[in-house]
Design a protein around this motif. Structure first.
Motif, PDB file in Angstrom:
ATOM      1  N   ARG A 186       0.743  -1.181  -0.044  1.00  0.00           N
ATOM      2  CA  ARG A 186      -0.276   0.145   0.519  1.00  0.00           C
ATOM      3  C   ARG A 186       0.905   0.942   0.012  1.00  0.00           C
ATOM      4  NH1 ARG A 186      -1.298   2.382   5.532  1.00  0.00           N
ATOM      5  NH2 ARG A 186       0.062   0.662   6.864  1.00  0.00           N
ATOM      6  N   LYS A 187       1.957   0.829   0.400  1.00  0.00           N
ATOM      7  CA  LYS A 187       2.651   2.474   0.121  1.00  0.00           C
ATOM      8  C   LYS A 187       3.138   2.597  -1.424  1.00  0.00           C
ATOM      9  CE  LYS A 187       3.807   2.721   4.642  1.00  0.00           C
ATOM     10  NZ  LYS A 187       2.266   3.867   5.316  1.00  0.00           N
ATOM     11  N   ASN A 188       3.149   1.752  -2.274  1.00  0.00           N
ATOM     12  CA  ASN A 188       4.016   2.160  -3.973  1.00  0.00           C
ATOM     13  C   ASN A 188       4.659   2.703  -3.712  1.00  0.00           C
ATOM     14  OD1 ASN A 188       2.144   2.037  -6.541  1.00  0.00           O
ATOM     15  ND2 ASN A 188       2.386   4.557  -5.805  1.00  0.00           N
ATOM     16  N   ILE A 189       5.812   1.493  -3.188  1.00  0.00           N
ATOM     17  CA  ILE A 189       7.265   1.956  -3.131  1.00  0.00           C
ATOM     18  C   ILE A 189       7.649   2.266  -4.774  1.00  0.00           C
ATOM     19  CG2 ILE A 189       9.686   1.244  -3.499  1.00  0.00           C
ATOM     20  CD1 ILE A 189       7.469   1.909  -0.786  1.00  0.00           C
ATOM     21  N   PRO A 190       7.039   0.472  -5.841  1.00  0.00           N
ATOM     22  CA  PRO A 190       7.137   0.973  -7.535  1.00  0.00           C
ATOM     23  C   PRO A 190       6.729   2.071  -8.114  1.00  0.00           C
ATOM     24  CG  PRO A 190       6.266  -1.093  -7.291  1.00  0.00           C
ATOM     25  CD  PRO A 190       6.562  -0.649  -5.451  1.00  0.00           C
ATOM     26  N   GLY A 191       5.490   3.045  -7.633  1.00  0.00           N
ATOM     27  CA  GLY A 191       5.133   4.387  -8.137  1.00  0.00           C
ATOM     28  C   GLY A 191       6.148   5.037  -7.699  1.00  0.00           C
ATOM     29  N   MET A 192       6.852   5.537  -6.809  1.00  0.00           N
ATOM     30  CA  MET A 192       7.531   6.066  -5.978  1.00  0.00           C
ATOM     31  C   MET A 192       9.166   6.593  -6.874  1.00  0.00           C
ATOM     32  SD  MET A 192       9.497   6.176  -2.429  1.00  0.00           S
ATOM     33  CE  MET A 192      10.753   4.879  -3.041  1.00  0.00           C
ATOM     34  N   LEU A 193       9.626   4.885  -6.950  1.00  0.00           N
ATOM     35  CA  LEU A 193      10.360   5.269  -7.812  1.00  0.00           C
ATOM     36  C   LEU A 193       9.932   5.671  -9.170  1.00  0.00           C
ATOM     37  CD1 LEU A 193      12.249   1.863  -6.576  1.00  0.00           C
ATOM     38  CD2 LEU A 193      12.656   3.614  -5.803  1.00  0.00           C
ATOM     39  N   LYS A 194       8.969   5.711  -9.582  1.00  0.00           N
ATOM     40  CA  LYS A 194       9.228   5.403 -11.540  1.00  0.00           C
ATOM     41  C   LYS A 194       9.216   6.775 -10.986  1.00  0.00           C
ATOM     42  CE  LYS A 194       6.474   1.606 -12.667  1.00  0.00           C
ATOM     43  NZ  LYS A 194       5.501   1.287 -13.247  1.00  0.00           N
ATOM     44  N   ALA A 195       8.116   7.657  -9.872  1.00  0.00           N
ATOM     45  CA  ALA A 195       8.255   9.205  -9.804  1.00  0.00           C
ATOM     46  C   ALA A 195       9.320   9.963  -9.933  1.00  0.00           C
ATOM     47  CB  ALA A 195       7.060   9.632  -8.915  1.00  0.00           C
ATOM     48  N   PHE A 196      10.034   9.523  -9.207  1.00  0.00           N
ATOM     49  CA  PHE A 196      11.649   9.948  -8.617  1.00  0.00           C
ATOM     50  C   PHE A 196      12.117   9.934  -9.843  1.00  0.00           C
ATOM     51  CE2 PHE A 196      16.149   8.569  -7.966  1.00  0.00           C
ATOM     52  CZ  PHE A 196      16.668   9.289  -6.623  1.00  0.00           C
ATOM     53  N   GLU A 197      12.280   9.006 -10.870  1.00  0.00           N
ATOM     54  CA  GLU A 197      13.477   8.710 -11.697  1.00  0.00           C
ATOM     55  C   GLU A 197      12.915   9.657 -13.078  1.00  0.00           C
ATOM     56  OE1 GLU A 197      16.333   7.133 -12.708  1.00  0.00           O
ATOM     57  OE2 GLU A 197      15.853   6.220 -10.753  1.00  0.00           O
ATOM     58  N   GLN A 198      11.505  10.010 -13.249  1.00  0.00           N
ATOM     59  CA  GLN A 198      10.698  10.984 -13.684  1.00  0.00           C
ATOM     60  C   GLN A 198      11.217  12.656 -13.364  1.00  0.00           C
ATOM     61  OE1 GLN A 198       6.485  10.442 -14.343  1.00  0.00           O
ATOM     62  NE2 GLN A 198       6.584   8.558 -15.088  1.00  0.00           N
ATOM     63  N   PHE A 199      11.006  13.114 -11.956  1.00  0.00           N
ATOM     64  CA  PHE A 199      11.318  13.886 -11.712  1.00  0.00           C
ATOM     65  C   PHE A 199      13.190  14.183 -11.966  1.00  0.00           C
ATOM     66  CE2 PHE A 199      13.421  16.299  -8.280  1.00  0.00           C
ATOM     67  CZ  PHE A 199      12.107  17.599  -8.297  1.00  0.00           C
ATOM     68  N   LYS A 200      13.702  13.426 -12.098  1.00  0.00           N
ATOM     69  CA  LYS A 200      15.493  13.748 -12.128  1.00  0.00           C
ATOM     70  C   LYS A 200      15.521  13.942 -13.829  1.00  0.00           C
ATOM     71  CE  LYS A 200      17.063  10.528 -10.530  1.00  0.00           C
ATOM     72  NZ  LYS A 200      18.616   8.804 -10.687  1.00  0.00           N
ATOM     73  N   GLU A 201      15.303  13.282 -15.035  1.00  0.00           N
ATOM     74  CA  GLU A 201      14.761  14.066 -16.217  1.00  0.00           C
ATOM     75  C   GLU A 201      13.872  14.489 -16.126  1.00  0.00           C
ATOM     76  OE1 GLU A 201      13.091  10.402 -17.638  1.00  0.00           O
ATOM     77  OE2 GLU A 201      14.453   8.850 -17.695  1.00  0.00           O
ATOM     78  N   LYS A 202      13.628  15.695 -15.671  1.00  0.00           N
ATOM     79  CA  LYS A 202      12.533  16.335 -15.883  1.00  0.00           C
ATOM     80  C   LYS A 202      13.499  17.962 -15.236  1.00  0.00           C
ATOM     81  CE  LYS A 202       8.077  19.379 -15.895  1.00  0.00           C
ATOM     82  NZ  LYS A 202       6.815  18.978 -14.839  1.00  0.00           N
ATOM     83  N   HIS A 203      13.608  17.605 -14.226  1.00  0.00           N
ATOM     84  CA  HIS A 203      14.717  18.843 -13.620  1.00  0.00           C
ATOM     85  C   HIS A 203      16.225  18.658 -13.911  1.00  0.00           C
ATOM     86  CE1 HIS A 203      10.856  20.581 -12.306  1.00  0.00           C
ATOM     87  NE2 HIS A 203      10.429  18.996 -11.323  1.00  0.00           N
ATOM     88  N   SER A 204      16.490  17.260 -14.621  1.00  0.00           N
ATOM     89  CA  SER A 204      17.634  17.862 -15.137  1.00  0.00           C
ATOM     90  C   SER A 204      18.906  17.763 -13.772  1.00  0.00           C
ATOM     91  CB  SER A 204      18.578  18.538 -16.033  1.00  0.00           C
ATOM     92  OG  SER A 204      17.516  18.273 -17.397  1.00  0.00           O
ATOM     93  N   LEU A 205      18.515  16.829 -12.379  1.00  0.00           N
ATOM     94  CA  LEU A 205      18.908  16.703 -11.213  1.00  0.00           C
ATOM     95  C   LEU A 205      19.412  16.133 -10.942  1.00  0.00           C
ATOM     96  CD1 LEU A 205      15.973  18.829  -8.929  1.00  0.00           C
ATOM     97  CD2 LEU A 205      18.504  19.825  -9.711  1.00  0.00           C
ATOM     98  N   ASP A 206      20.887  16.081 -10.309  1.00  0.00           N
ATOM     99  CA  ASP A 206      21.342  14.525  -9.217  1.00  0.00           C
ATOM    100  C   ASP A 206      21.162  14.443  -7.995  1.00  0.00           C
ATOM    101  OD1 ASP A 206      23.133  12.642  -9.293  1.00  0.00           O
ATOM    102  OD2 ASP A 206      25.236  14.043  -8.822  1.00  0.00           O
ATOM    103  N   LEU A 207      19.798  13.911  -8.181  1.00  0.00           N
ATOM    104  CA  LEU A 207      19.052  13.626  -7.068  1.00  0.00           C
ATOM    105  C   LEU A 207      20.044  12.284  -5.937  1.00  0.00           C
ATOM    106  CD1 LEU A 207      16.131  14.518  -7.671  1.00  0.00           C
ATOM    107  CD2 LEU A 207      17.873  16.009  -5.980  1.00  0.00           C
ATOM    108  N   THR A 208      19.858  11.980  -4.729  1.00  0.00           N
ATOM    109  CA  THR A 208      19.810  10.613  -4.208  1.00  0.00           C
ATOM    110  C   THR A 208      18.428  10.178  -3.957  1.00  0.00           C
ATOM    111  OG1 THR A 208      21.823  11.012  -4.239  1.00  0.00           O
ATOM    112  CG2 THR A 208      21.281   9.761  -2.741  1.00  0.00           C
TER     113      THR A 208
END
Length: 208
Positions: A186-208
């Motif tokens: 119910r924490k939707n970890i796969p969805g969180m990881l996908k959103a994390f990757e999309q955020f990095k690509e959209k904003h061109s940030l080197d996130l951890t």
């Protein structure tokens, strides 16, 4: 389970209610070591597991009768327990099983059990404690009410009181996103990881 939030609540009760006694029910009484020396705090071992509900009911019933307790604070999954003449304070962290009914996080039986408990909680509890204004809004909508005065928001934060926290991870001052949660469906970890990757690509940030 007992977490930091509960520890803060217990400490506040002890510090601000000098004449009352308190009874705490825990799966493991070893936790009481944090509050040794408090004569007004009584500890009871709490049975574990879903099938132990009858034992829990008997423990609460006997304790209420023996000590003539005035108020009982528990989670919404204990609303089945009926104790006439005692005020009820119930914690409802959120209503995600109802809000996201079609998501395959829980079995249908658990969802129905949760739904019935939530309805009983809203009917019986004098005070309902929840974690956020968003959860309070969800509860009000579920109960067909724009505002409900007996729903109180207590954020499950940690008052560090100016304490210097020790770093756990060394991230070289890189920006990061922290997600403090358990690894449950119910924490939707796969969805969180996908959103994390999309955020990095959209904003061109080197996130951890």
């Amino acid at each position: 389970g007992i977490v930091r939030f509960d520890e803060i609540l217990i400490q506040w009760l002890l510090d601000n209610n000098k004449e009352h006694e308190f009874h705490v029910f825990l799966p493991c009484t070893d936790y009481c070591i944090h509050f040794q020396g408090y004569e007004r705090m009584h500890w009871h071992e709490w049975p574990k597991g879903f099938l132990s509900y009858y034992s829990k009911y008997q423990i609460l019933k006997n304790t209420i009768q023996k000590y003539n307790l005035e108020c009982l604070h528990y989670l919404e999954n204990l609303t089945w327990f009926i104790f006439p003449g005692i005020s009820i304070v119930s914690t409802v962290h959120d209503i995600s099983p109802v809000k996201f009914w079609n998501k395959p996080w829980m079995s249908l039986g658990i969802k129905i059990f949760y739904l019935l408990n939530l309805k009983l909680t809203l009917k019986r509890a004098s005070i309902i404690v929840t974690d956020s204004e968003a959860s309070k809004k969800d509860i009000c909508l579920f109960n067909n009410s724009r505002e409900q005065g007996n729903i109180k928001v207590i954020y499950p934060g940690n008052p560090f009181n100016g304490q210097q926290l020790k770093p756990v991870l060394k991230l070289d001052k890189k920006p990061f996103i922290l997600v403090p949660c358990t690894f449950q469906k119910r924490k939707n970890i796969p969805g969180m990881l996908k959103a994390f990757e999309q955020f990095k690509e959209k904003h061109s940030l080197d996130l951890t």
